[in-house]
Design a protein around this motif. Structure first.
Motif, PDB file in Angstrom:
ATOM      1  N   ALA A  46       3.323   6.890  -6.120  1.00 32.71           N
ATOM      2  CA  ALA A  46       3.810   8.303  -5.358  1.00 32.71           C
ATOM      3  C   ALA A  46       5.213   7.647  -4.202  1.00 32.71           C
ATOM      4  N   ALA A  47       4.721   5.844  -3.614  1.00 27.92           N
ATOM      5  CA  ALA A  47       5.245   5.052  -3.564  1.00 27.92           C
ATOM      6  C   ALA A  47       6.816   5.319  -3.505  1.00 27.92           C
ATOM      7  N   LEU A  48       6.431   4.822  -5.269  1.00 31.59           N
ATOM      8  CA  LEU A  48       7.830   4.315  -5.399  1.00 31.59           C
ATOM      9  C   LEU A  48       8.590   5.584  -4.856  1.00 31.59           C
ATOM     10  N   ARG A  49       8.901   6.967  -5.296  1.00 32.14           N
ATOM     11  CA  ARG A  49       9.738   7.854  -4.898  1.00 32.14           C
ATOM     12  C   ARG A  49      10.319   7.713  -3.666  1.00 32.14           C
ATOM     13  N   GLU A  50       9.408   7.830  -3.141  1.00 29.43           N
ATOM     14  CA  GLU A  50       9.141   8.261  -1.671  1.00 29.43           C
ATOM     15  C   GLU A  50       9.941   7.323  -0.337  1.00 29.43           C
ATOM     16  N   PHE A  51       9.401   5.755  -0.905  1.00 29.78           N
ATOM     17  CA  PHE A  51       9.150   4.702  -0.140  1.00 29.78           C
ATOM     18  C   PHE A  51      10.976   3.638  -1.094  1.00 29.78           C
ATOM     19  N   GLU A  52      10.834   4.231  -2.009  1.00 33.43           N
ATOM     20  CA  GLU A  52      11.905   2.748  -2.067  1.00 33.43           C
ATOM     21  C   GLU A  52      12.626   1.798  -2.168  1.00 33.43           C
ATOM     22  N   PRO A  53      10.899   1.337  -3.212  1.00 28.73           N
ATOM     23  CA  PRO A  53      11.095  -0.591  -2.825  1.00 28.73           C
ATOM     24  C   PRO A  53      12.038  -0.943  -3.155  1.00 28.73           C
ATOM     25  N   GLU A  54      12.438  -1.823  -2.716  1.00 30.24           N
ATOM     26  CA  GLU A  54      13.695  -2.577  -3.648  1.00 30.24           C
ATOM     27  C   GLU A  54      12.457  -3.950  -4.566  1.00 30.24           C
ATOM     28  N   LEU A  55      11.190  -4.118  -4.196  1.00 30.84           N
ATOM     29  CA  LEU A  55      10.851  -4.598  -5.114  1.00 30.84           C
ATOM     30  C   LEU A  55       8.840  -4.594  -5.028  1.00 30.84           C
ATOM     31  N   ILE A  56       8.569  -4.910  -6.033  1.00 29.53           N
ATOM     32  CA  ILE A  56       6.984  -3.768  -6.009  1.00 29.53           C
ATOM     33  C   ILE A  56       6.349  -5.444  -5.899  1.00 29.53           C
ATOM     34  N   LEU A  57       5.015  -5.527  -5.271  1.00 32.57           N
ATOM     35  CA  LEU A  57       3.946  -6.143  -5.829  1.00 32.57           C
ATOM     36  C   LEU A  57       2.869  -5.762  -6.367  1.00 32.57           C
ATOM     37  N   LEU A  58       2.336  -5.963  -7.320  1.00 30.23           N
ATOM     38  CA  LEU A  58       1.341  -4.624  -8.551  1.00 30.23           C
ATOM     39  C   LEU A  58       0.248  -5.646  -8.959  1.00 30.23           C
ATOM     40  N   ASP A  59      -1.142  -6.063  -8.045  1.00 31.52           N
ATOM     41  CA  ASP A  59      -1.916  -6.067  -8.495  1.00 31.52           C
ATOM     42  C   ASP A  59      -2.700  -4.859  -9.732  1.00 31.52           C
ATOM     43  N   LEU A  60      -2.821  -6.039 -10.812  1.00 28.38           N
ATOM     44  CA  LEU A  60      -3.482  -6.192 -12.454  1.00 28.38           C
ATOM     45  C   LEU A  60      -4.963  -5.300 -12.456  1.00 28.38           C
ATOM     46  N   MET A  61      -5.906  -4.623 -11.112  1.00 29.73           N
ATOM     47  CA  MET A  61      -6.872  -4.363 -11.311  1.00 29.73           C
ATOM     48  C   MET A  61      -7.019  -3.316 -10.617  1.00 29.73           C
ATOM     49  N   LEU A  62      -6.543  -2.120 -10.550  1.00 31.60           N
ATOM     50  CA  LEU A  62      -6.865  -1.170  -9.969  1.00 31.60           C
ATOM     51  C   LEU A  62      -7.969  -0.145 -10.446  1.00 31.60           C
ATOM     52  N   PRO A  63      -8.243   0.908  -9.193  1.00 30.91           N
ATOM     53  CA  PRO A  63      -9.389   1.308  -9.597  1.00 30.91           C
ATOM     54  C   PRO A  63      -9.372   2.069 -11.057  1.00 30.91           C
ATOM     55  N   ASP A  64      -7.895   3.126 -10.789  1.00 30.43           N
ATOM     56  CA  ASP A  64      -7.822   3.967 -11.626  1.00 30.43           C
ATOM     57  C   ASP A  64      -6.845   4.151 -12.523  1.00 30.43           C
ATOM     58  N   VAL A  65      -6.515   3.153 -12.822  1.00 29.96           N
ATOM     59  CA  VAL A  65      -5.733   2.533 -14.161  1.00 29.96           C
ATOM     60  C   VAL A  65      -5.496   0.972 -14.361  1.00 29.96           C
ATOM     61  N   GLU A  66      -4.876   0.694 -15.572  1.00 33.34           N
ATOM     62  CA  GLU A  66      -4.912  -0.443 -16.528  1.00 33.34           C
ATOM     63  C   GLU A  66      -3.224  -1.209 -15.735  1.00 33.34           C
ATOM     64  N   GLY A  67      -3.448  -2.212 -14.810  1.00 37.50           N
ATOM     65  CA  GLY A  67      -1.997  -2.508 -14.463  1.00 37.50           C
ATOM     66  C   GLY A  67      -1.157  -2.218 -15.296  1.00 37.50           C
TER      67      GLY A  67
END
Length: 232
Positions: A39-60
């Motif tokens: 949701a934040a990708l659509r609203e915030f329109e980042p120029e870079l993403i930092l992504l943790d692989l261990m998340l509670p709702d989806v495989e990283g």
């Protein structure tokens, strides 16, 4: 001000990264799970993403693949898993860099700046490149440098940030043989977890996207014992 989206459920790490990057002049938005990250990708329109692989709702890695299909911006994985196989999988699904926890905040900033610098490079022309020998590249494979788009037989092809940088380098210097070490340095600019195997994965993915027959490549040739070259 560069916008960075952090997708991290660990409160301690999340707060530390947000605080540090904010103090360094970045605009940071943190999402606590994969759903909020999308949701934040659509609203915030980042120029870079930092992504943790261990998340509670989806495989990283699944989320990384989904993000890559939605945006071309650089993605840096942050993970406590230091296995080579995990890193290779991350690069295969679209990651551009990989940081193992615990990591230095200064190193993280350096990696972010390097990827942003490359992603923001503006080139003076959108016309097909003219090589040093005066010839125009083949009409069924052209690159729009300003829009960072590769066209294969007139159709745009989706690529990761690293894949585009790799094909751009090869495309601009036809017949030049690049060692794997040269390609790693060109993509990163400093020490990284990217290794020879990661370069081979990028080359394999590029061949699938641009070659009529990836098993008998016409453009990206292997120079056995050395590396790769682009052939007109």
């Amino acid at each position: 001000m560069d916008r960075v989206l952090l997708i991290e459920d660990d409160d301690i790490i999340g707060e530390m990264v947000c605080m540090y990057l904010t103090e360094e002049g970045f605009l940071v938005l943190r999402a606590h799970n994969g759903r909020d990250g999308l949701a934040a990708l659509r609203e915030f329109e980042p120029e870079l993403i930092l992504l943790d692989l261990m998340l509670p709702d989806v495989e990283g890695t699944d989320l990384c693949n989904s993000l890559r299909n939605l945006t071309p911006v650089p993605i840096i994985i942050i993970s406590s898993n230091s296995k080579v196989s995990e890193k290779i999988e991350a690069f295969t699904v679209g990651a551009d860099d990989y940081l193992c926890k615990p990591f230095s905040m200064h190193e993280m900033k350096a990696r972010i700046q390097a990827l942003l610098r490359r992603s923001k490079q503006v080139h003076p022309t959108e016309e097909p490149l003219v090589q040093q020998n005066g010839t125009v590249p083949p009409t069924d494979l052209n690159i729009n440098l300003e829009k960072r788009t590769l066209y294969v037989r007139g159709e745009p092809v989706d690529m990761t940030f690293s894949e585009f940088e790799l094909i751009r380098l090869l495309y601009e210097h036809p017949e030049r043989v690049y060692r794997r070490e040269d390609l790693i340095n060109a993509l990163r600019g400093f020490d990284s977890y990217v290794n020879d195997r990661a370069i081979d994965v990028h080359i394999t993915n590029l061949r699938r996207k641009i070659e009529a027959n990836p098993k008998e490549p016409k453009y990206i040739k292997t120079v056995w014992g050395v590396g790769y070259k682009f052939v007109l």
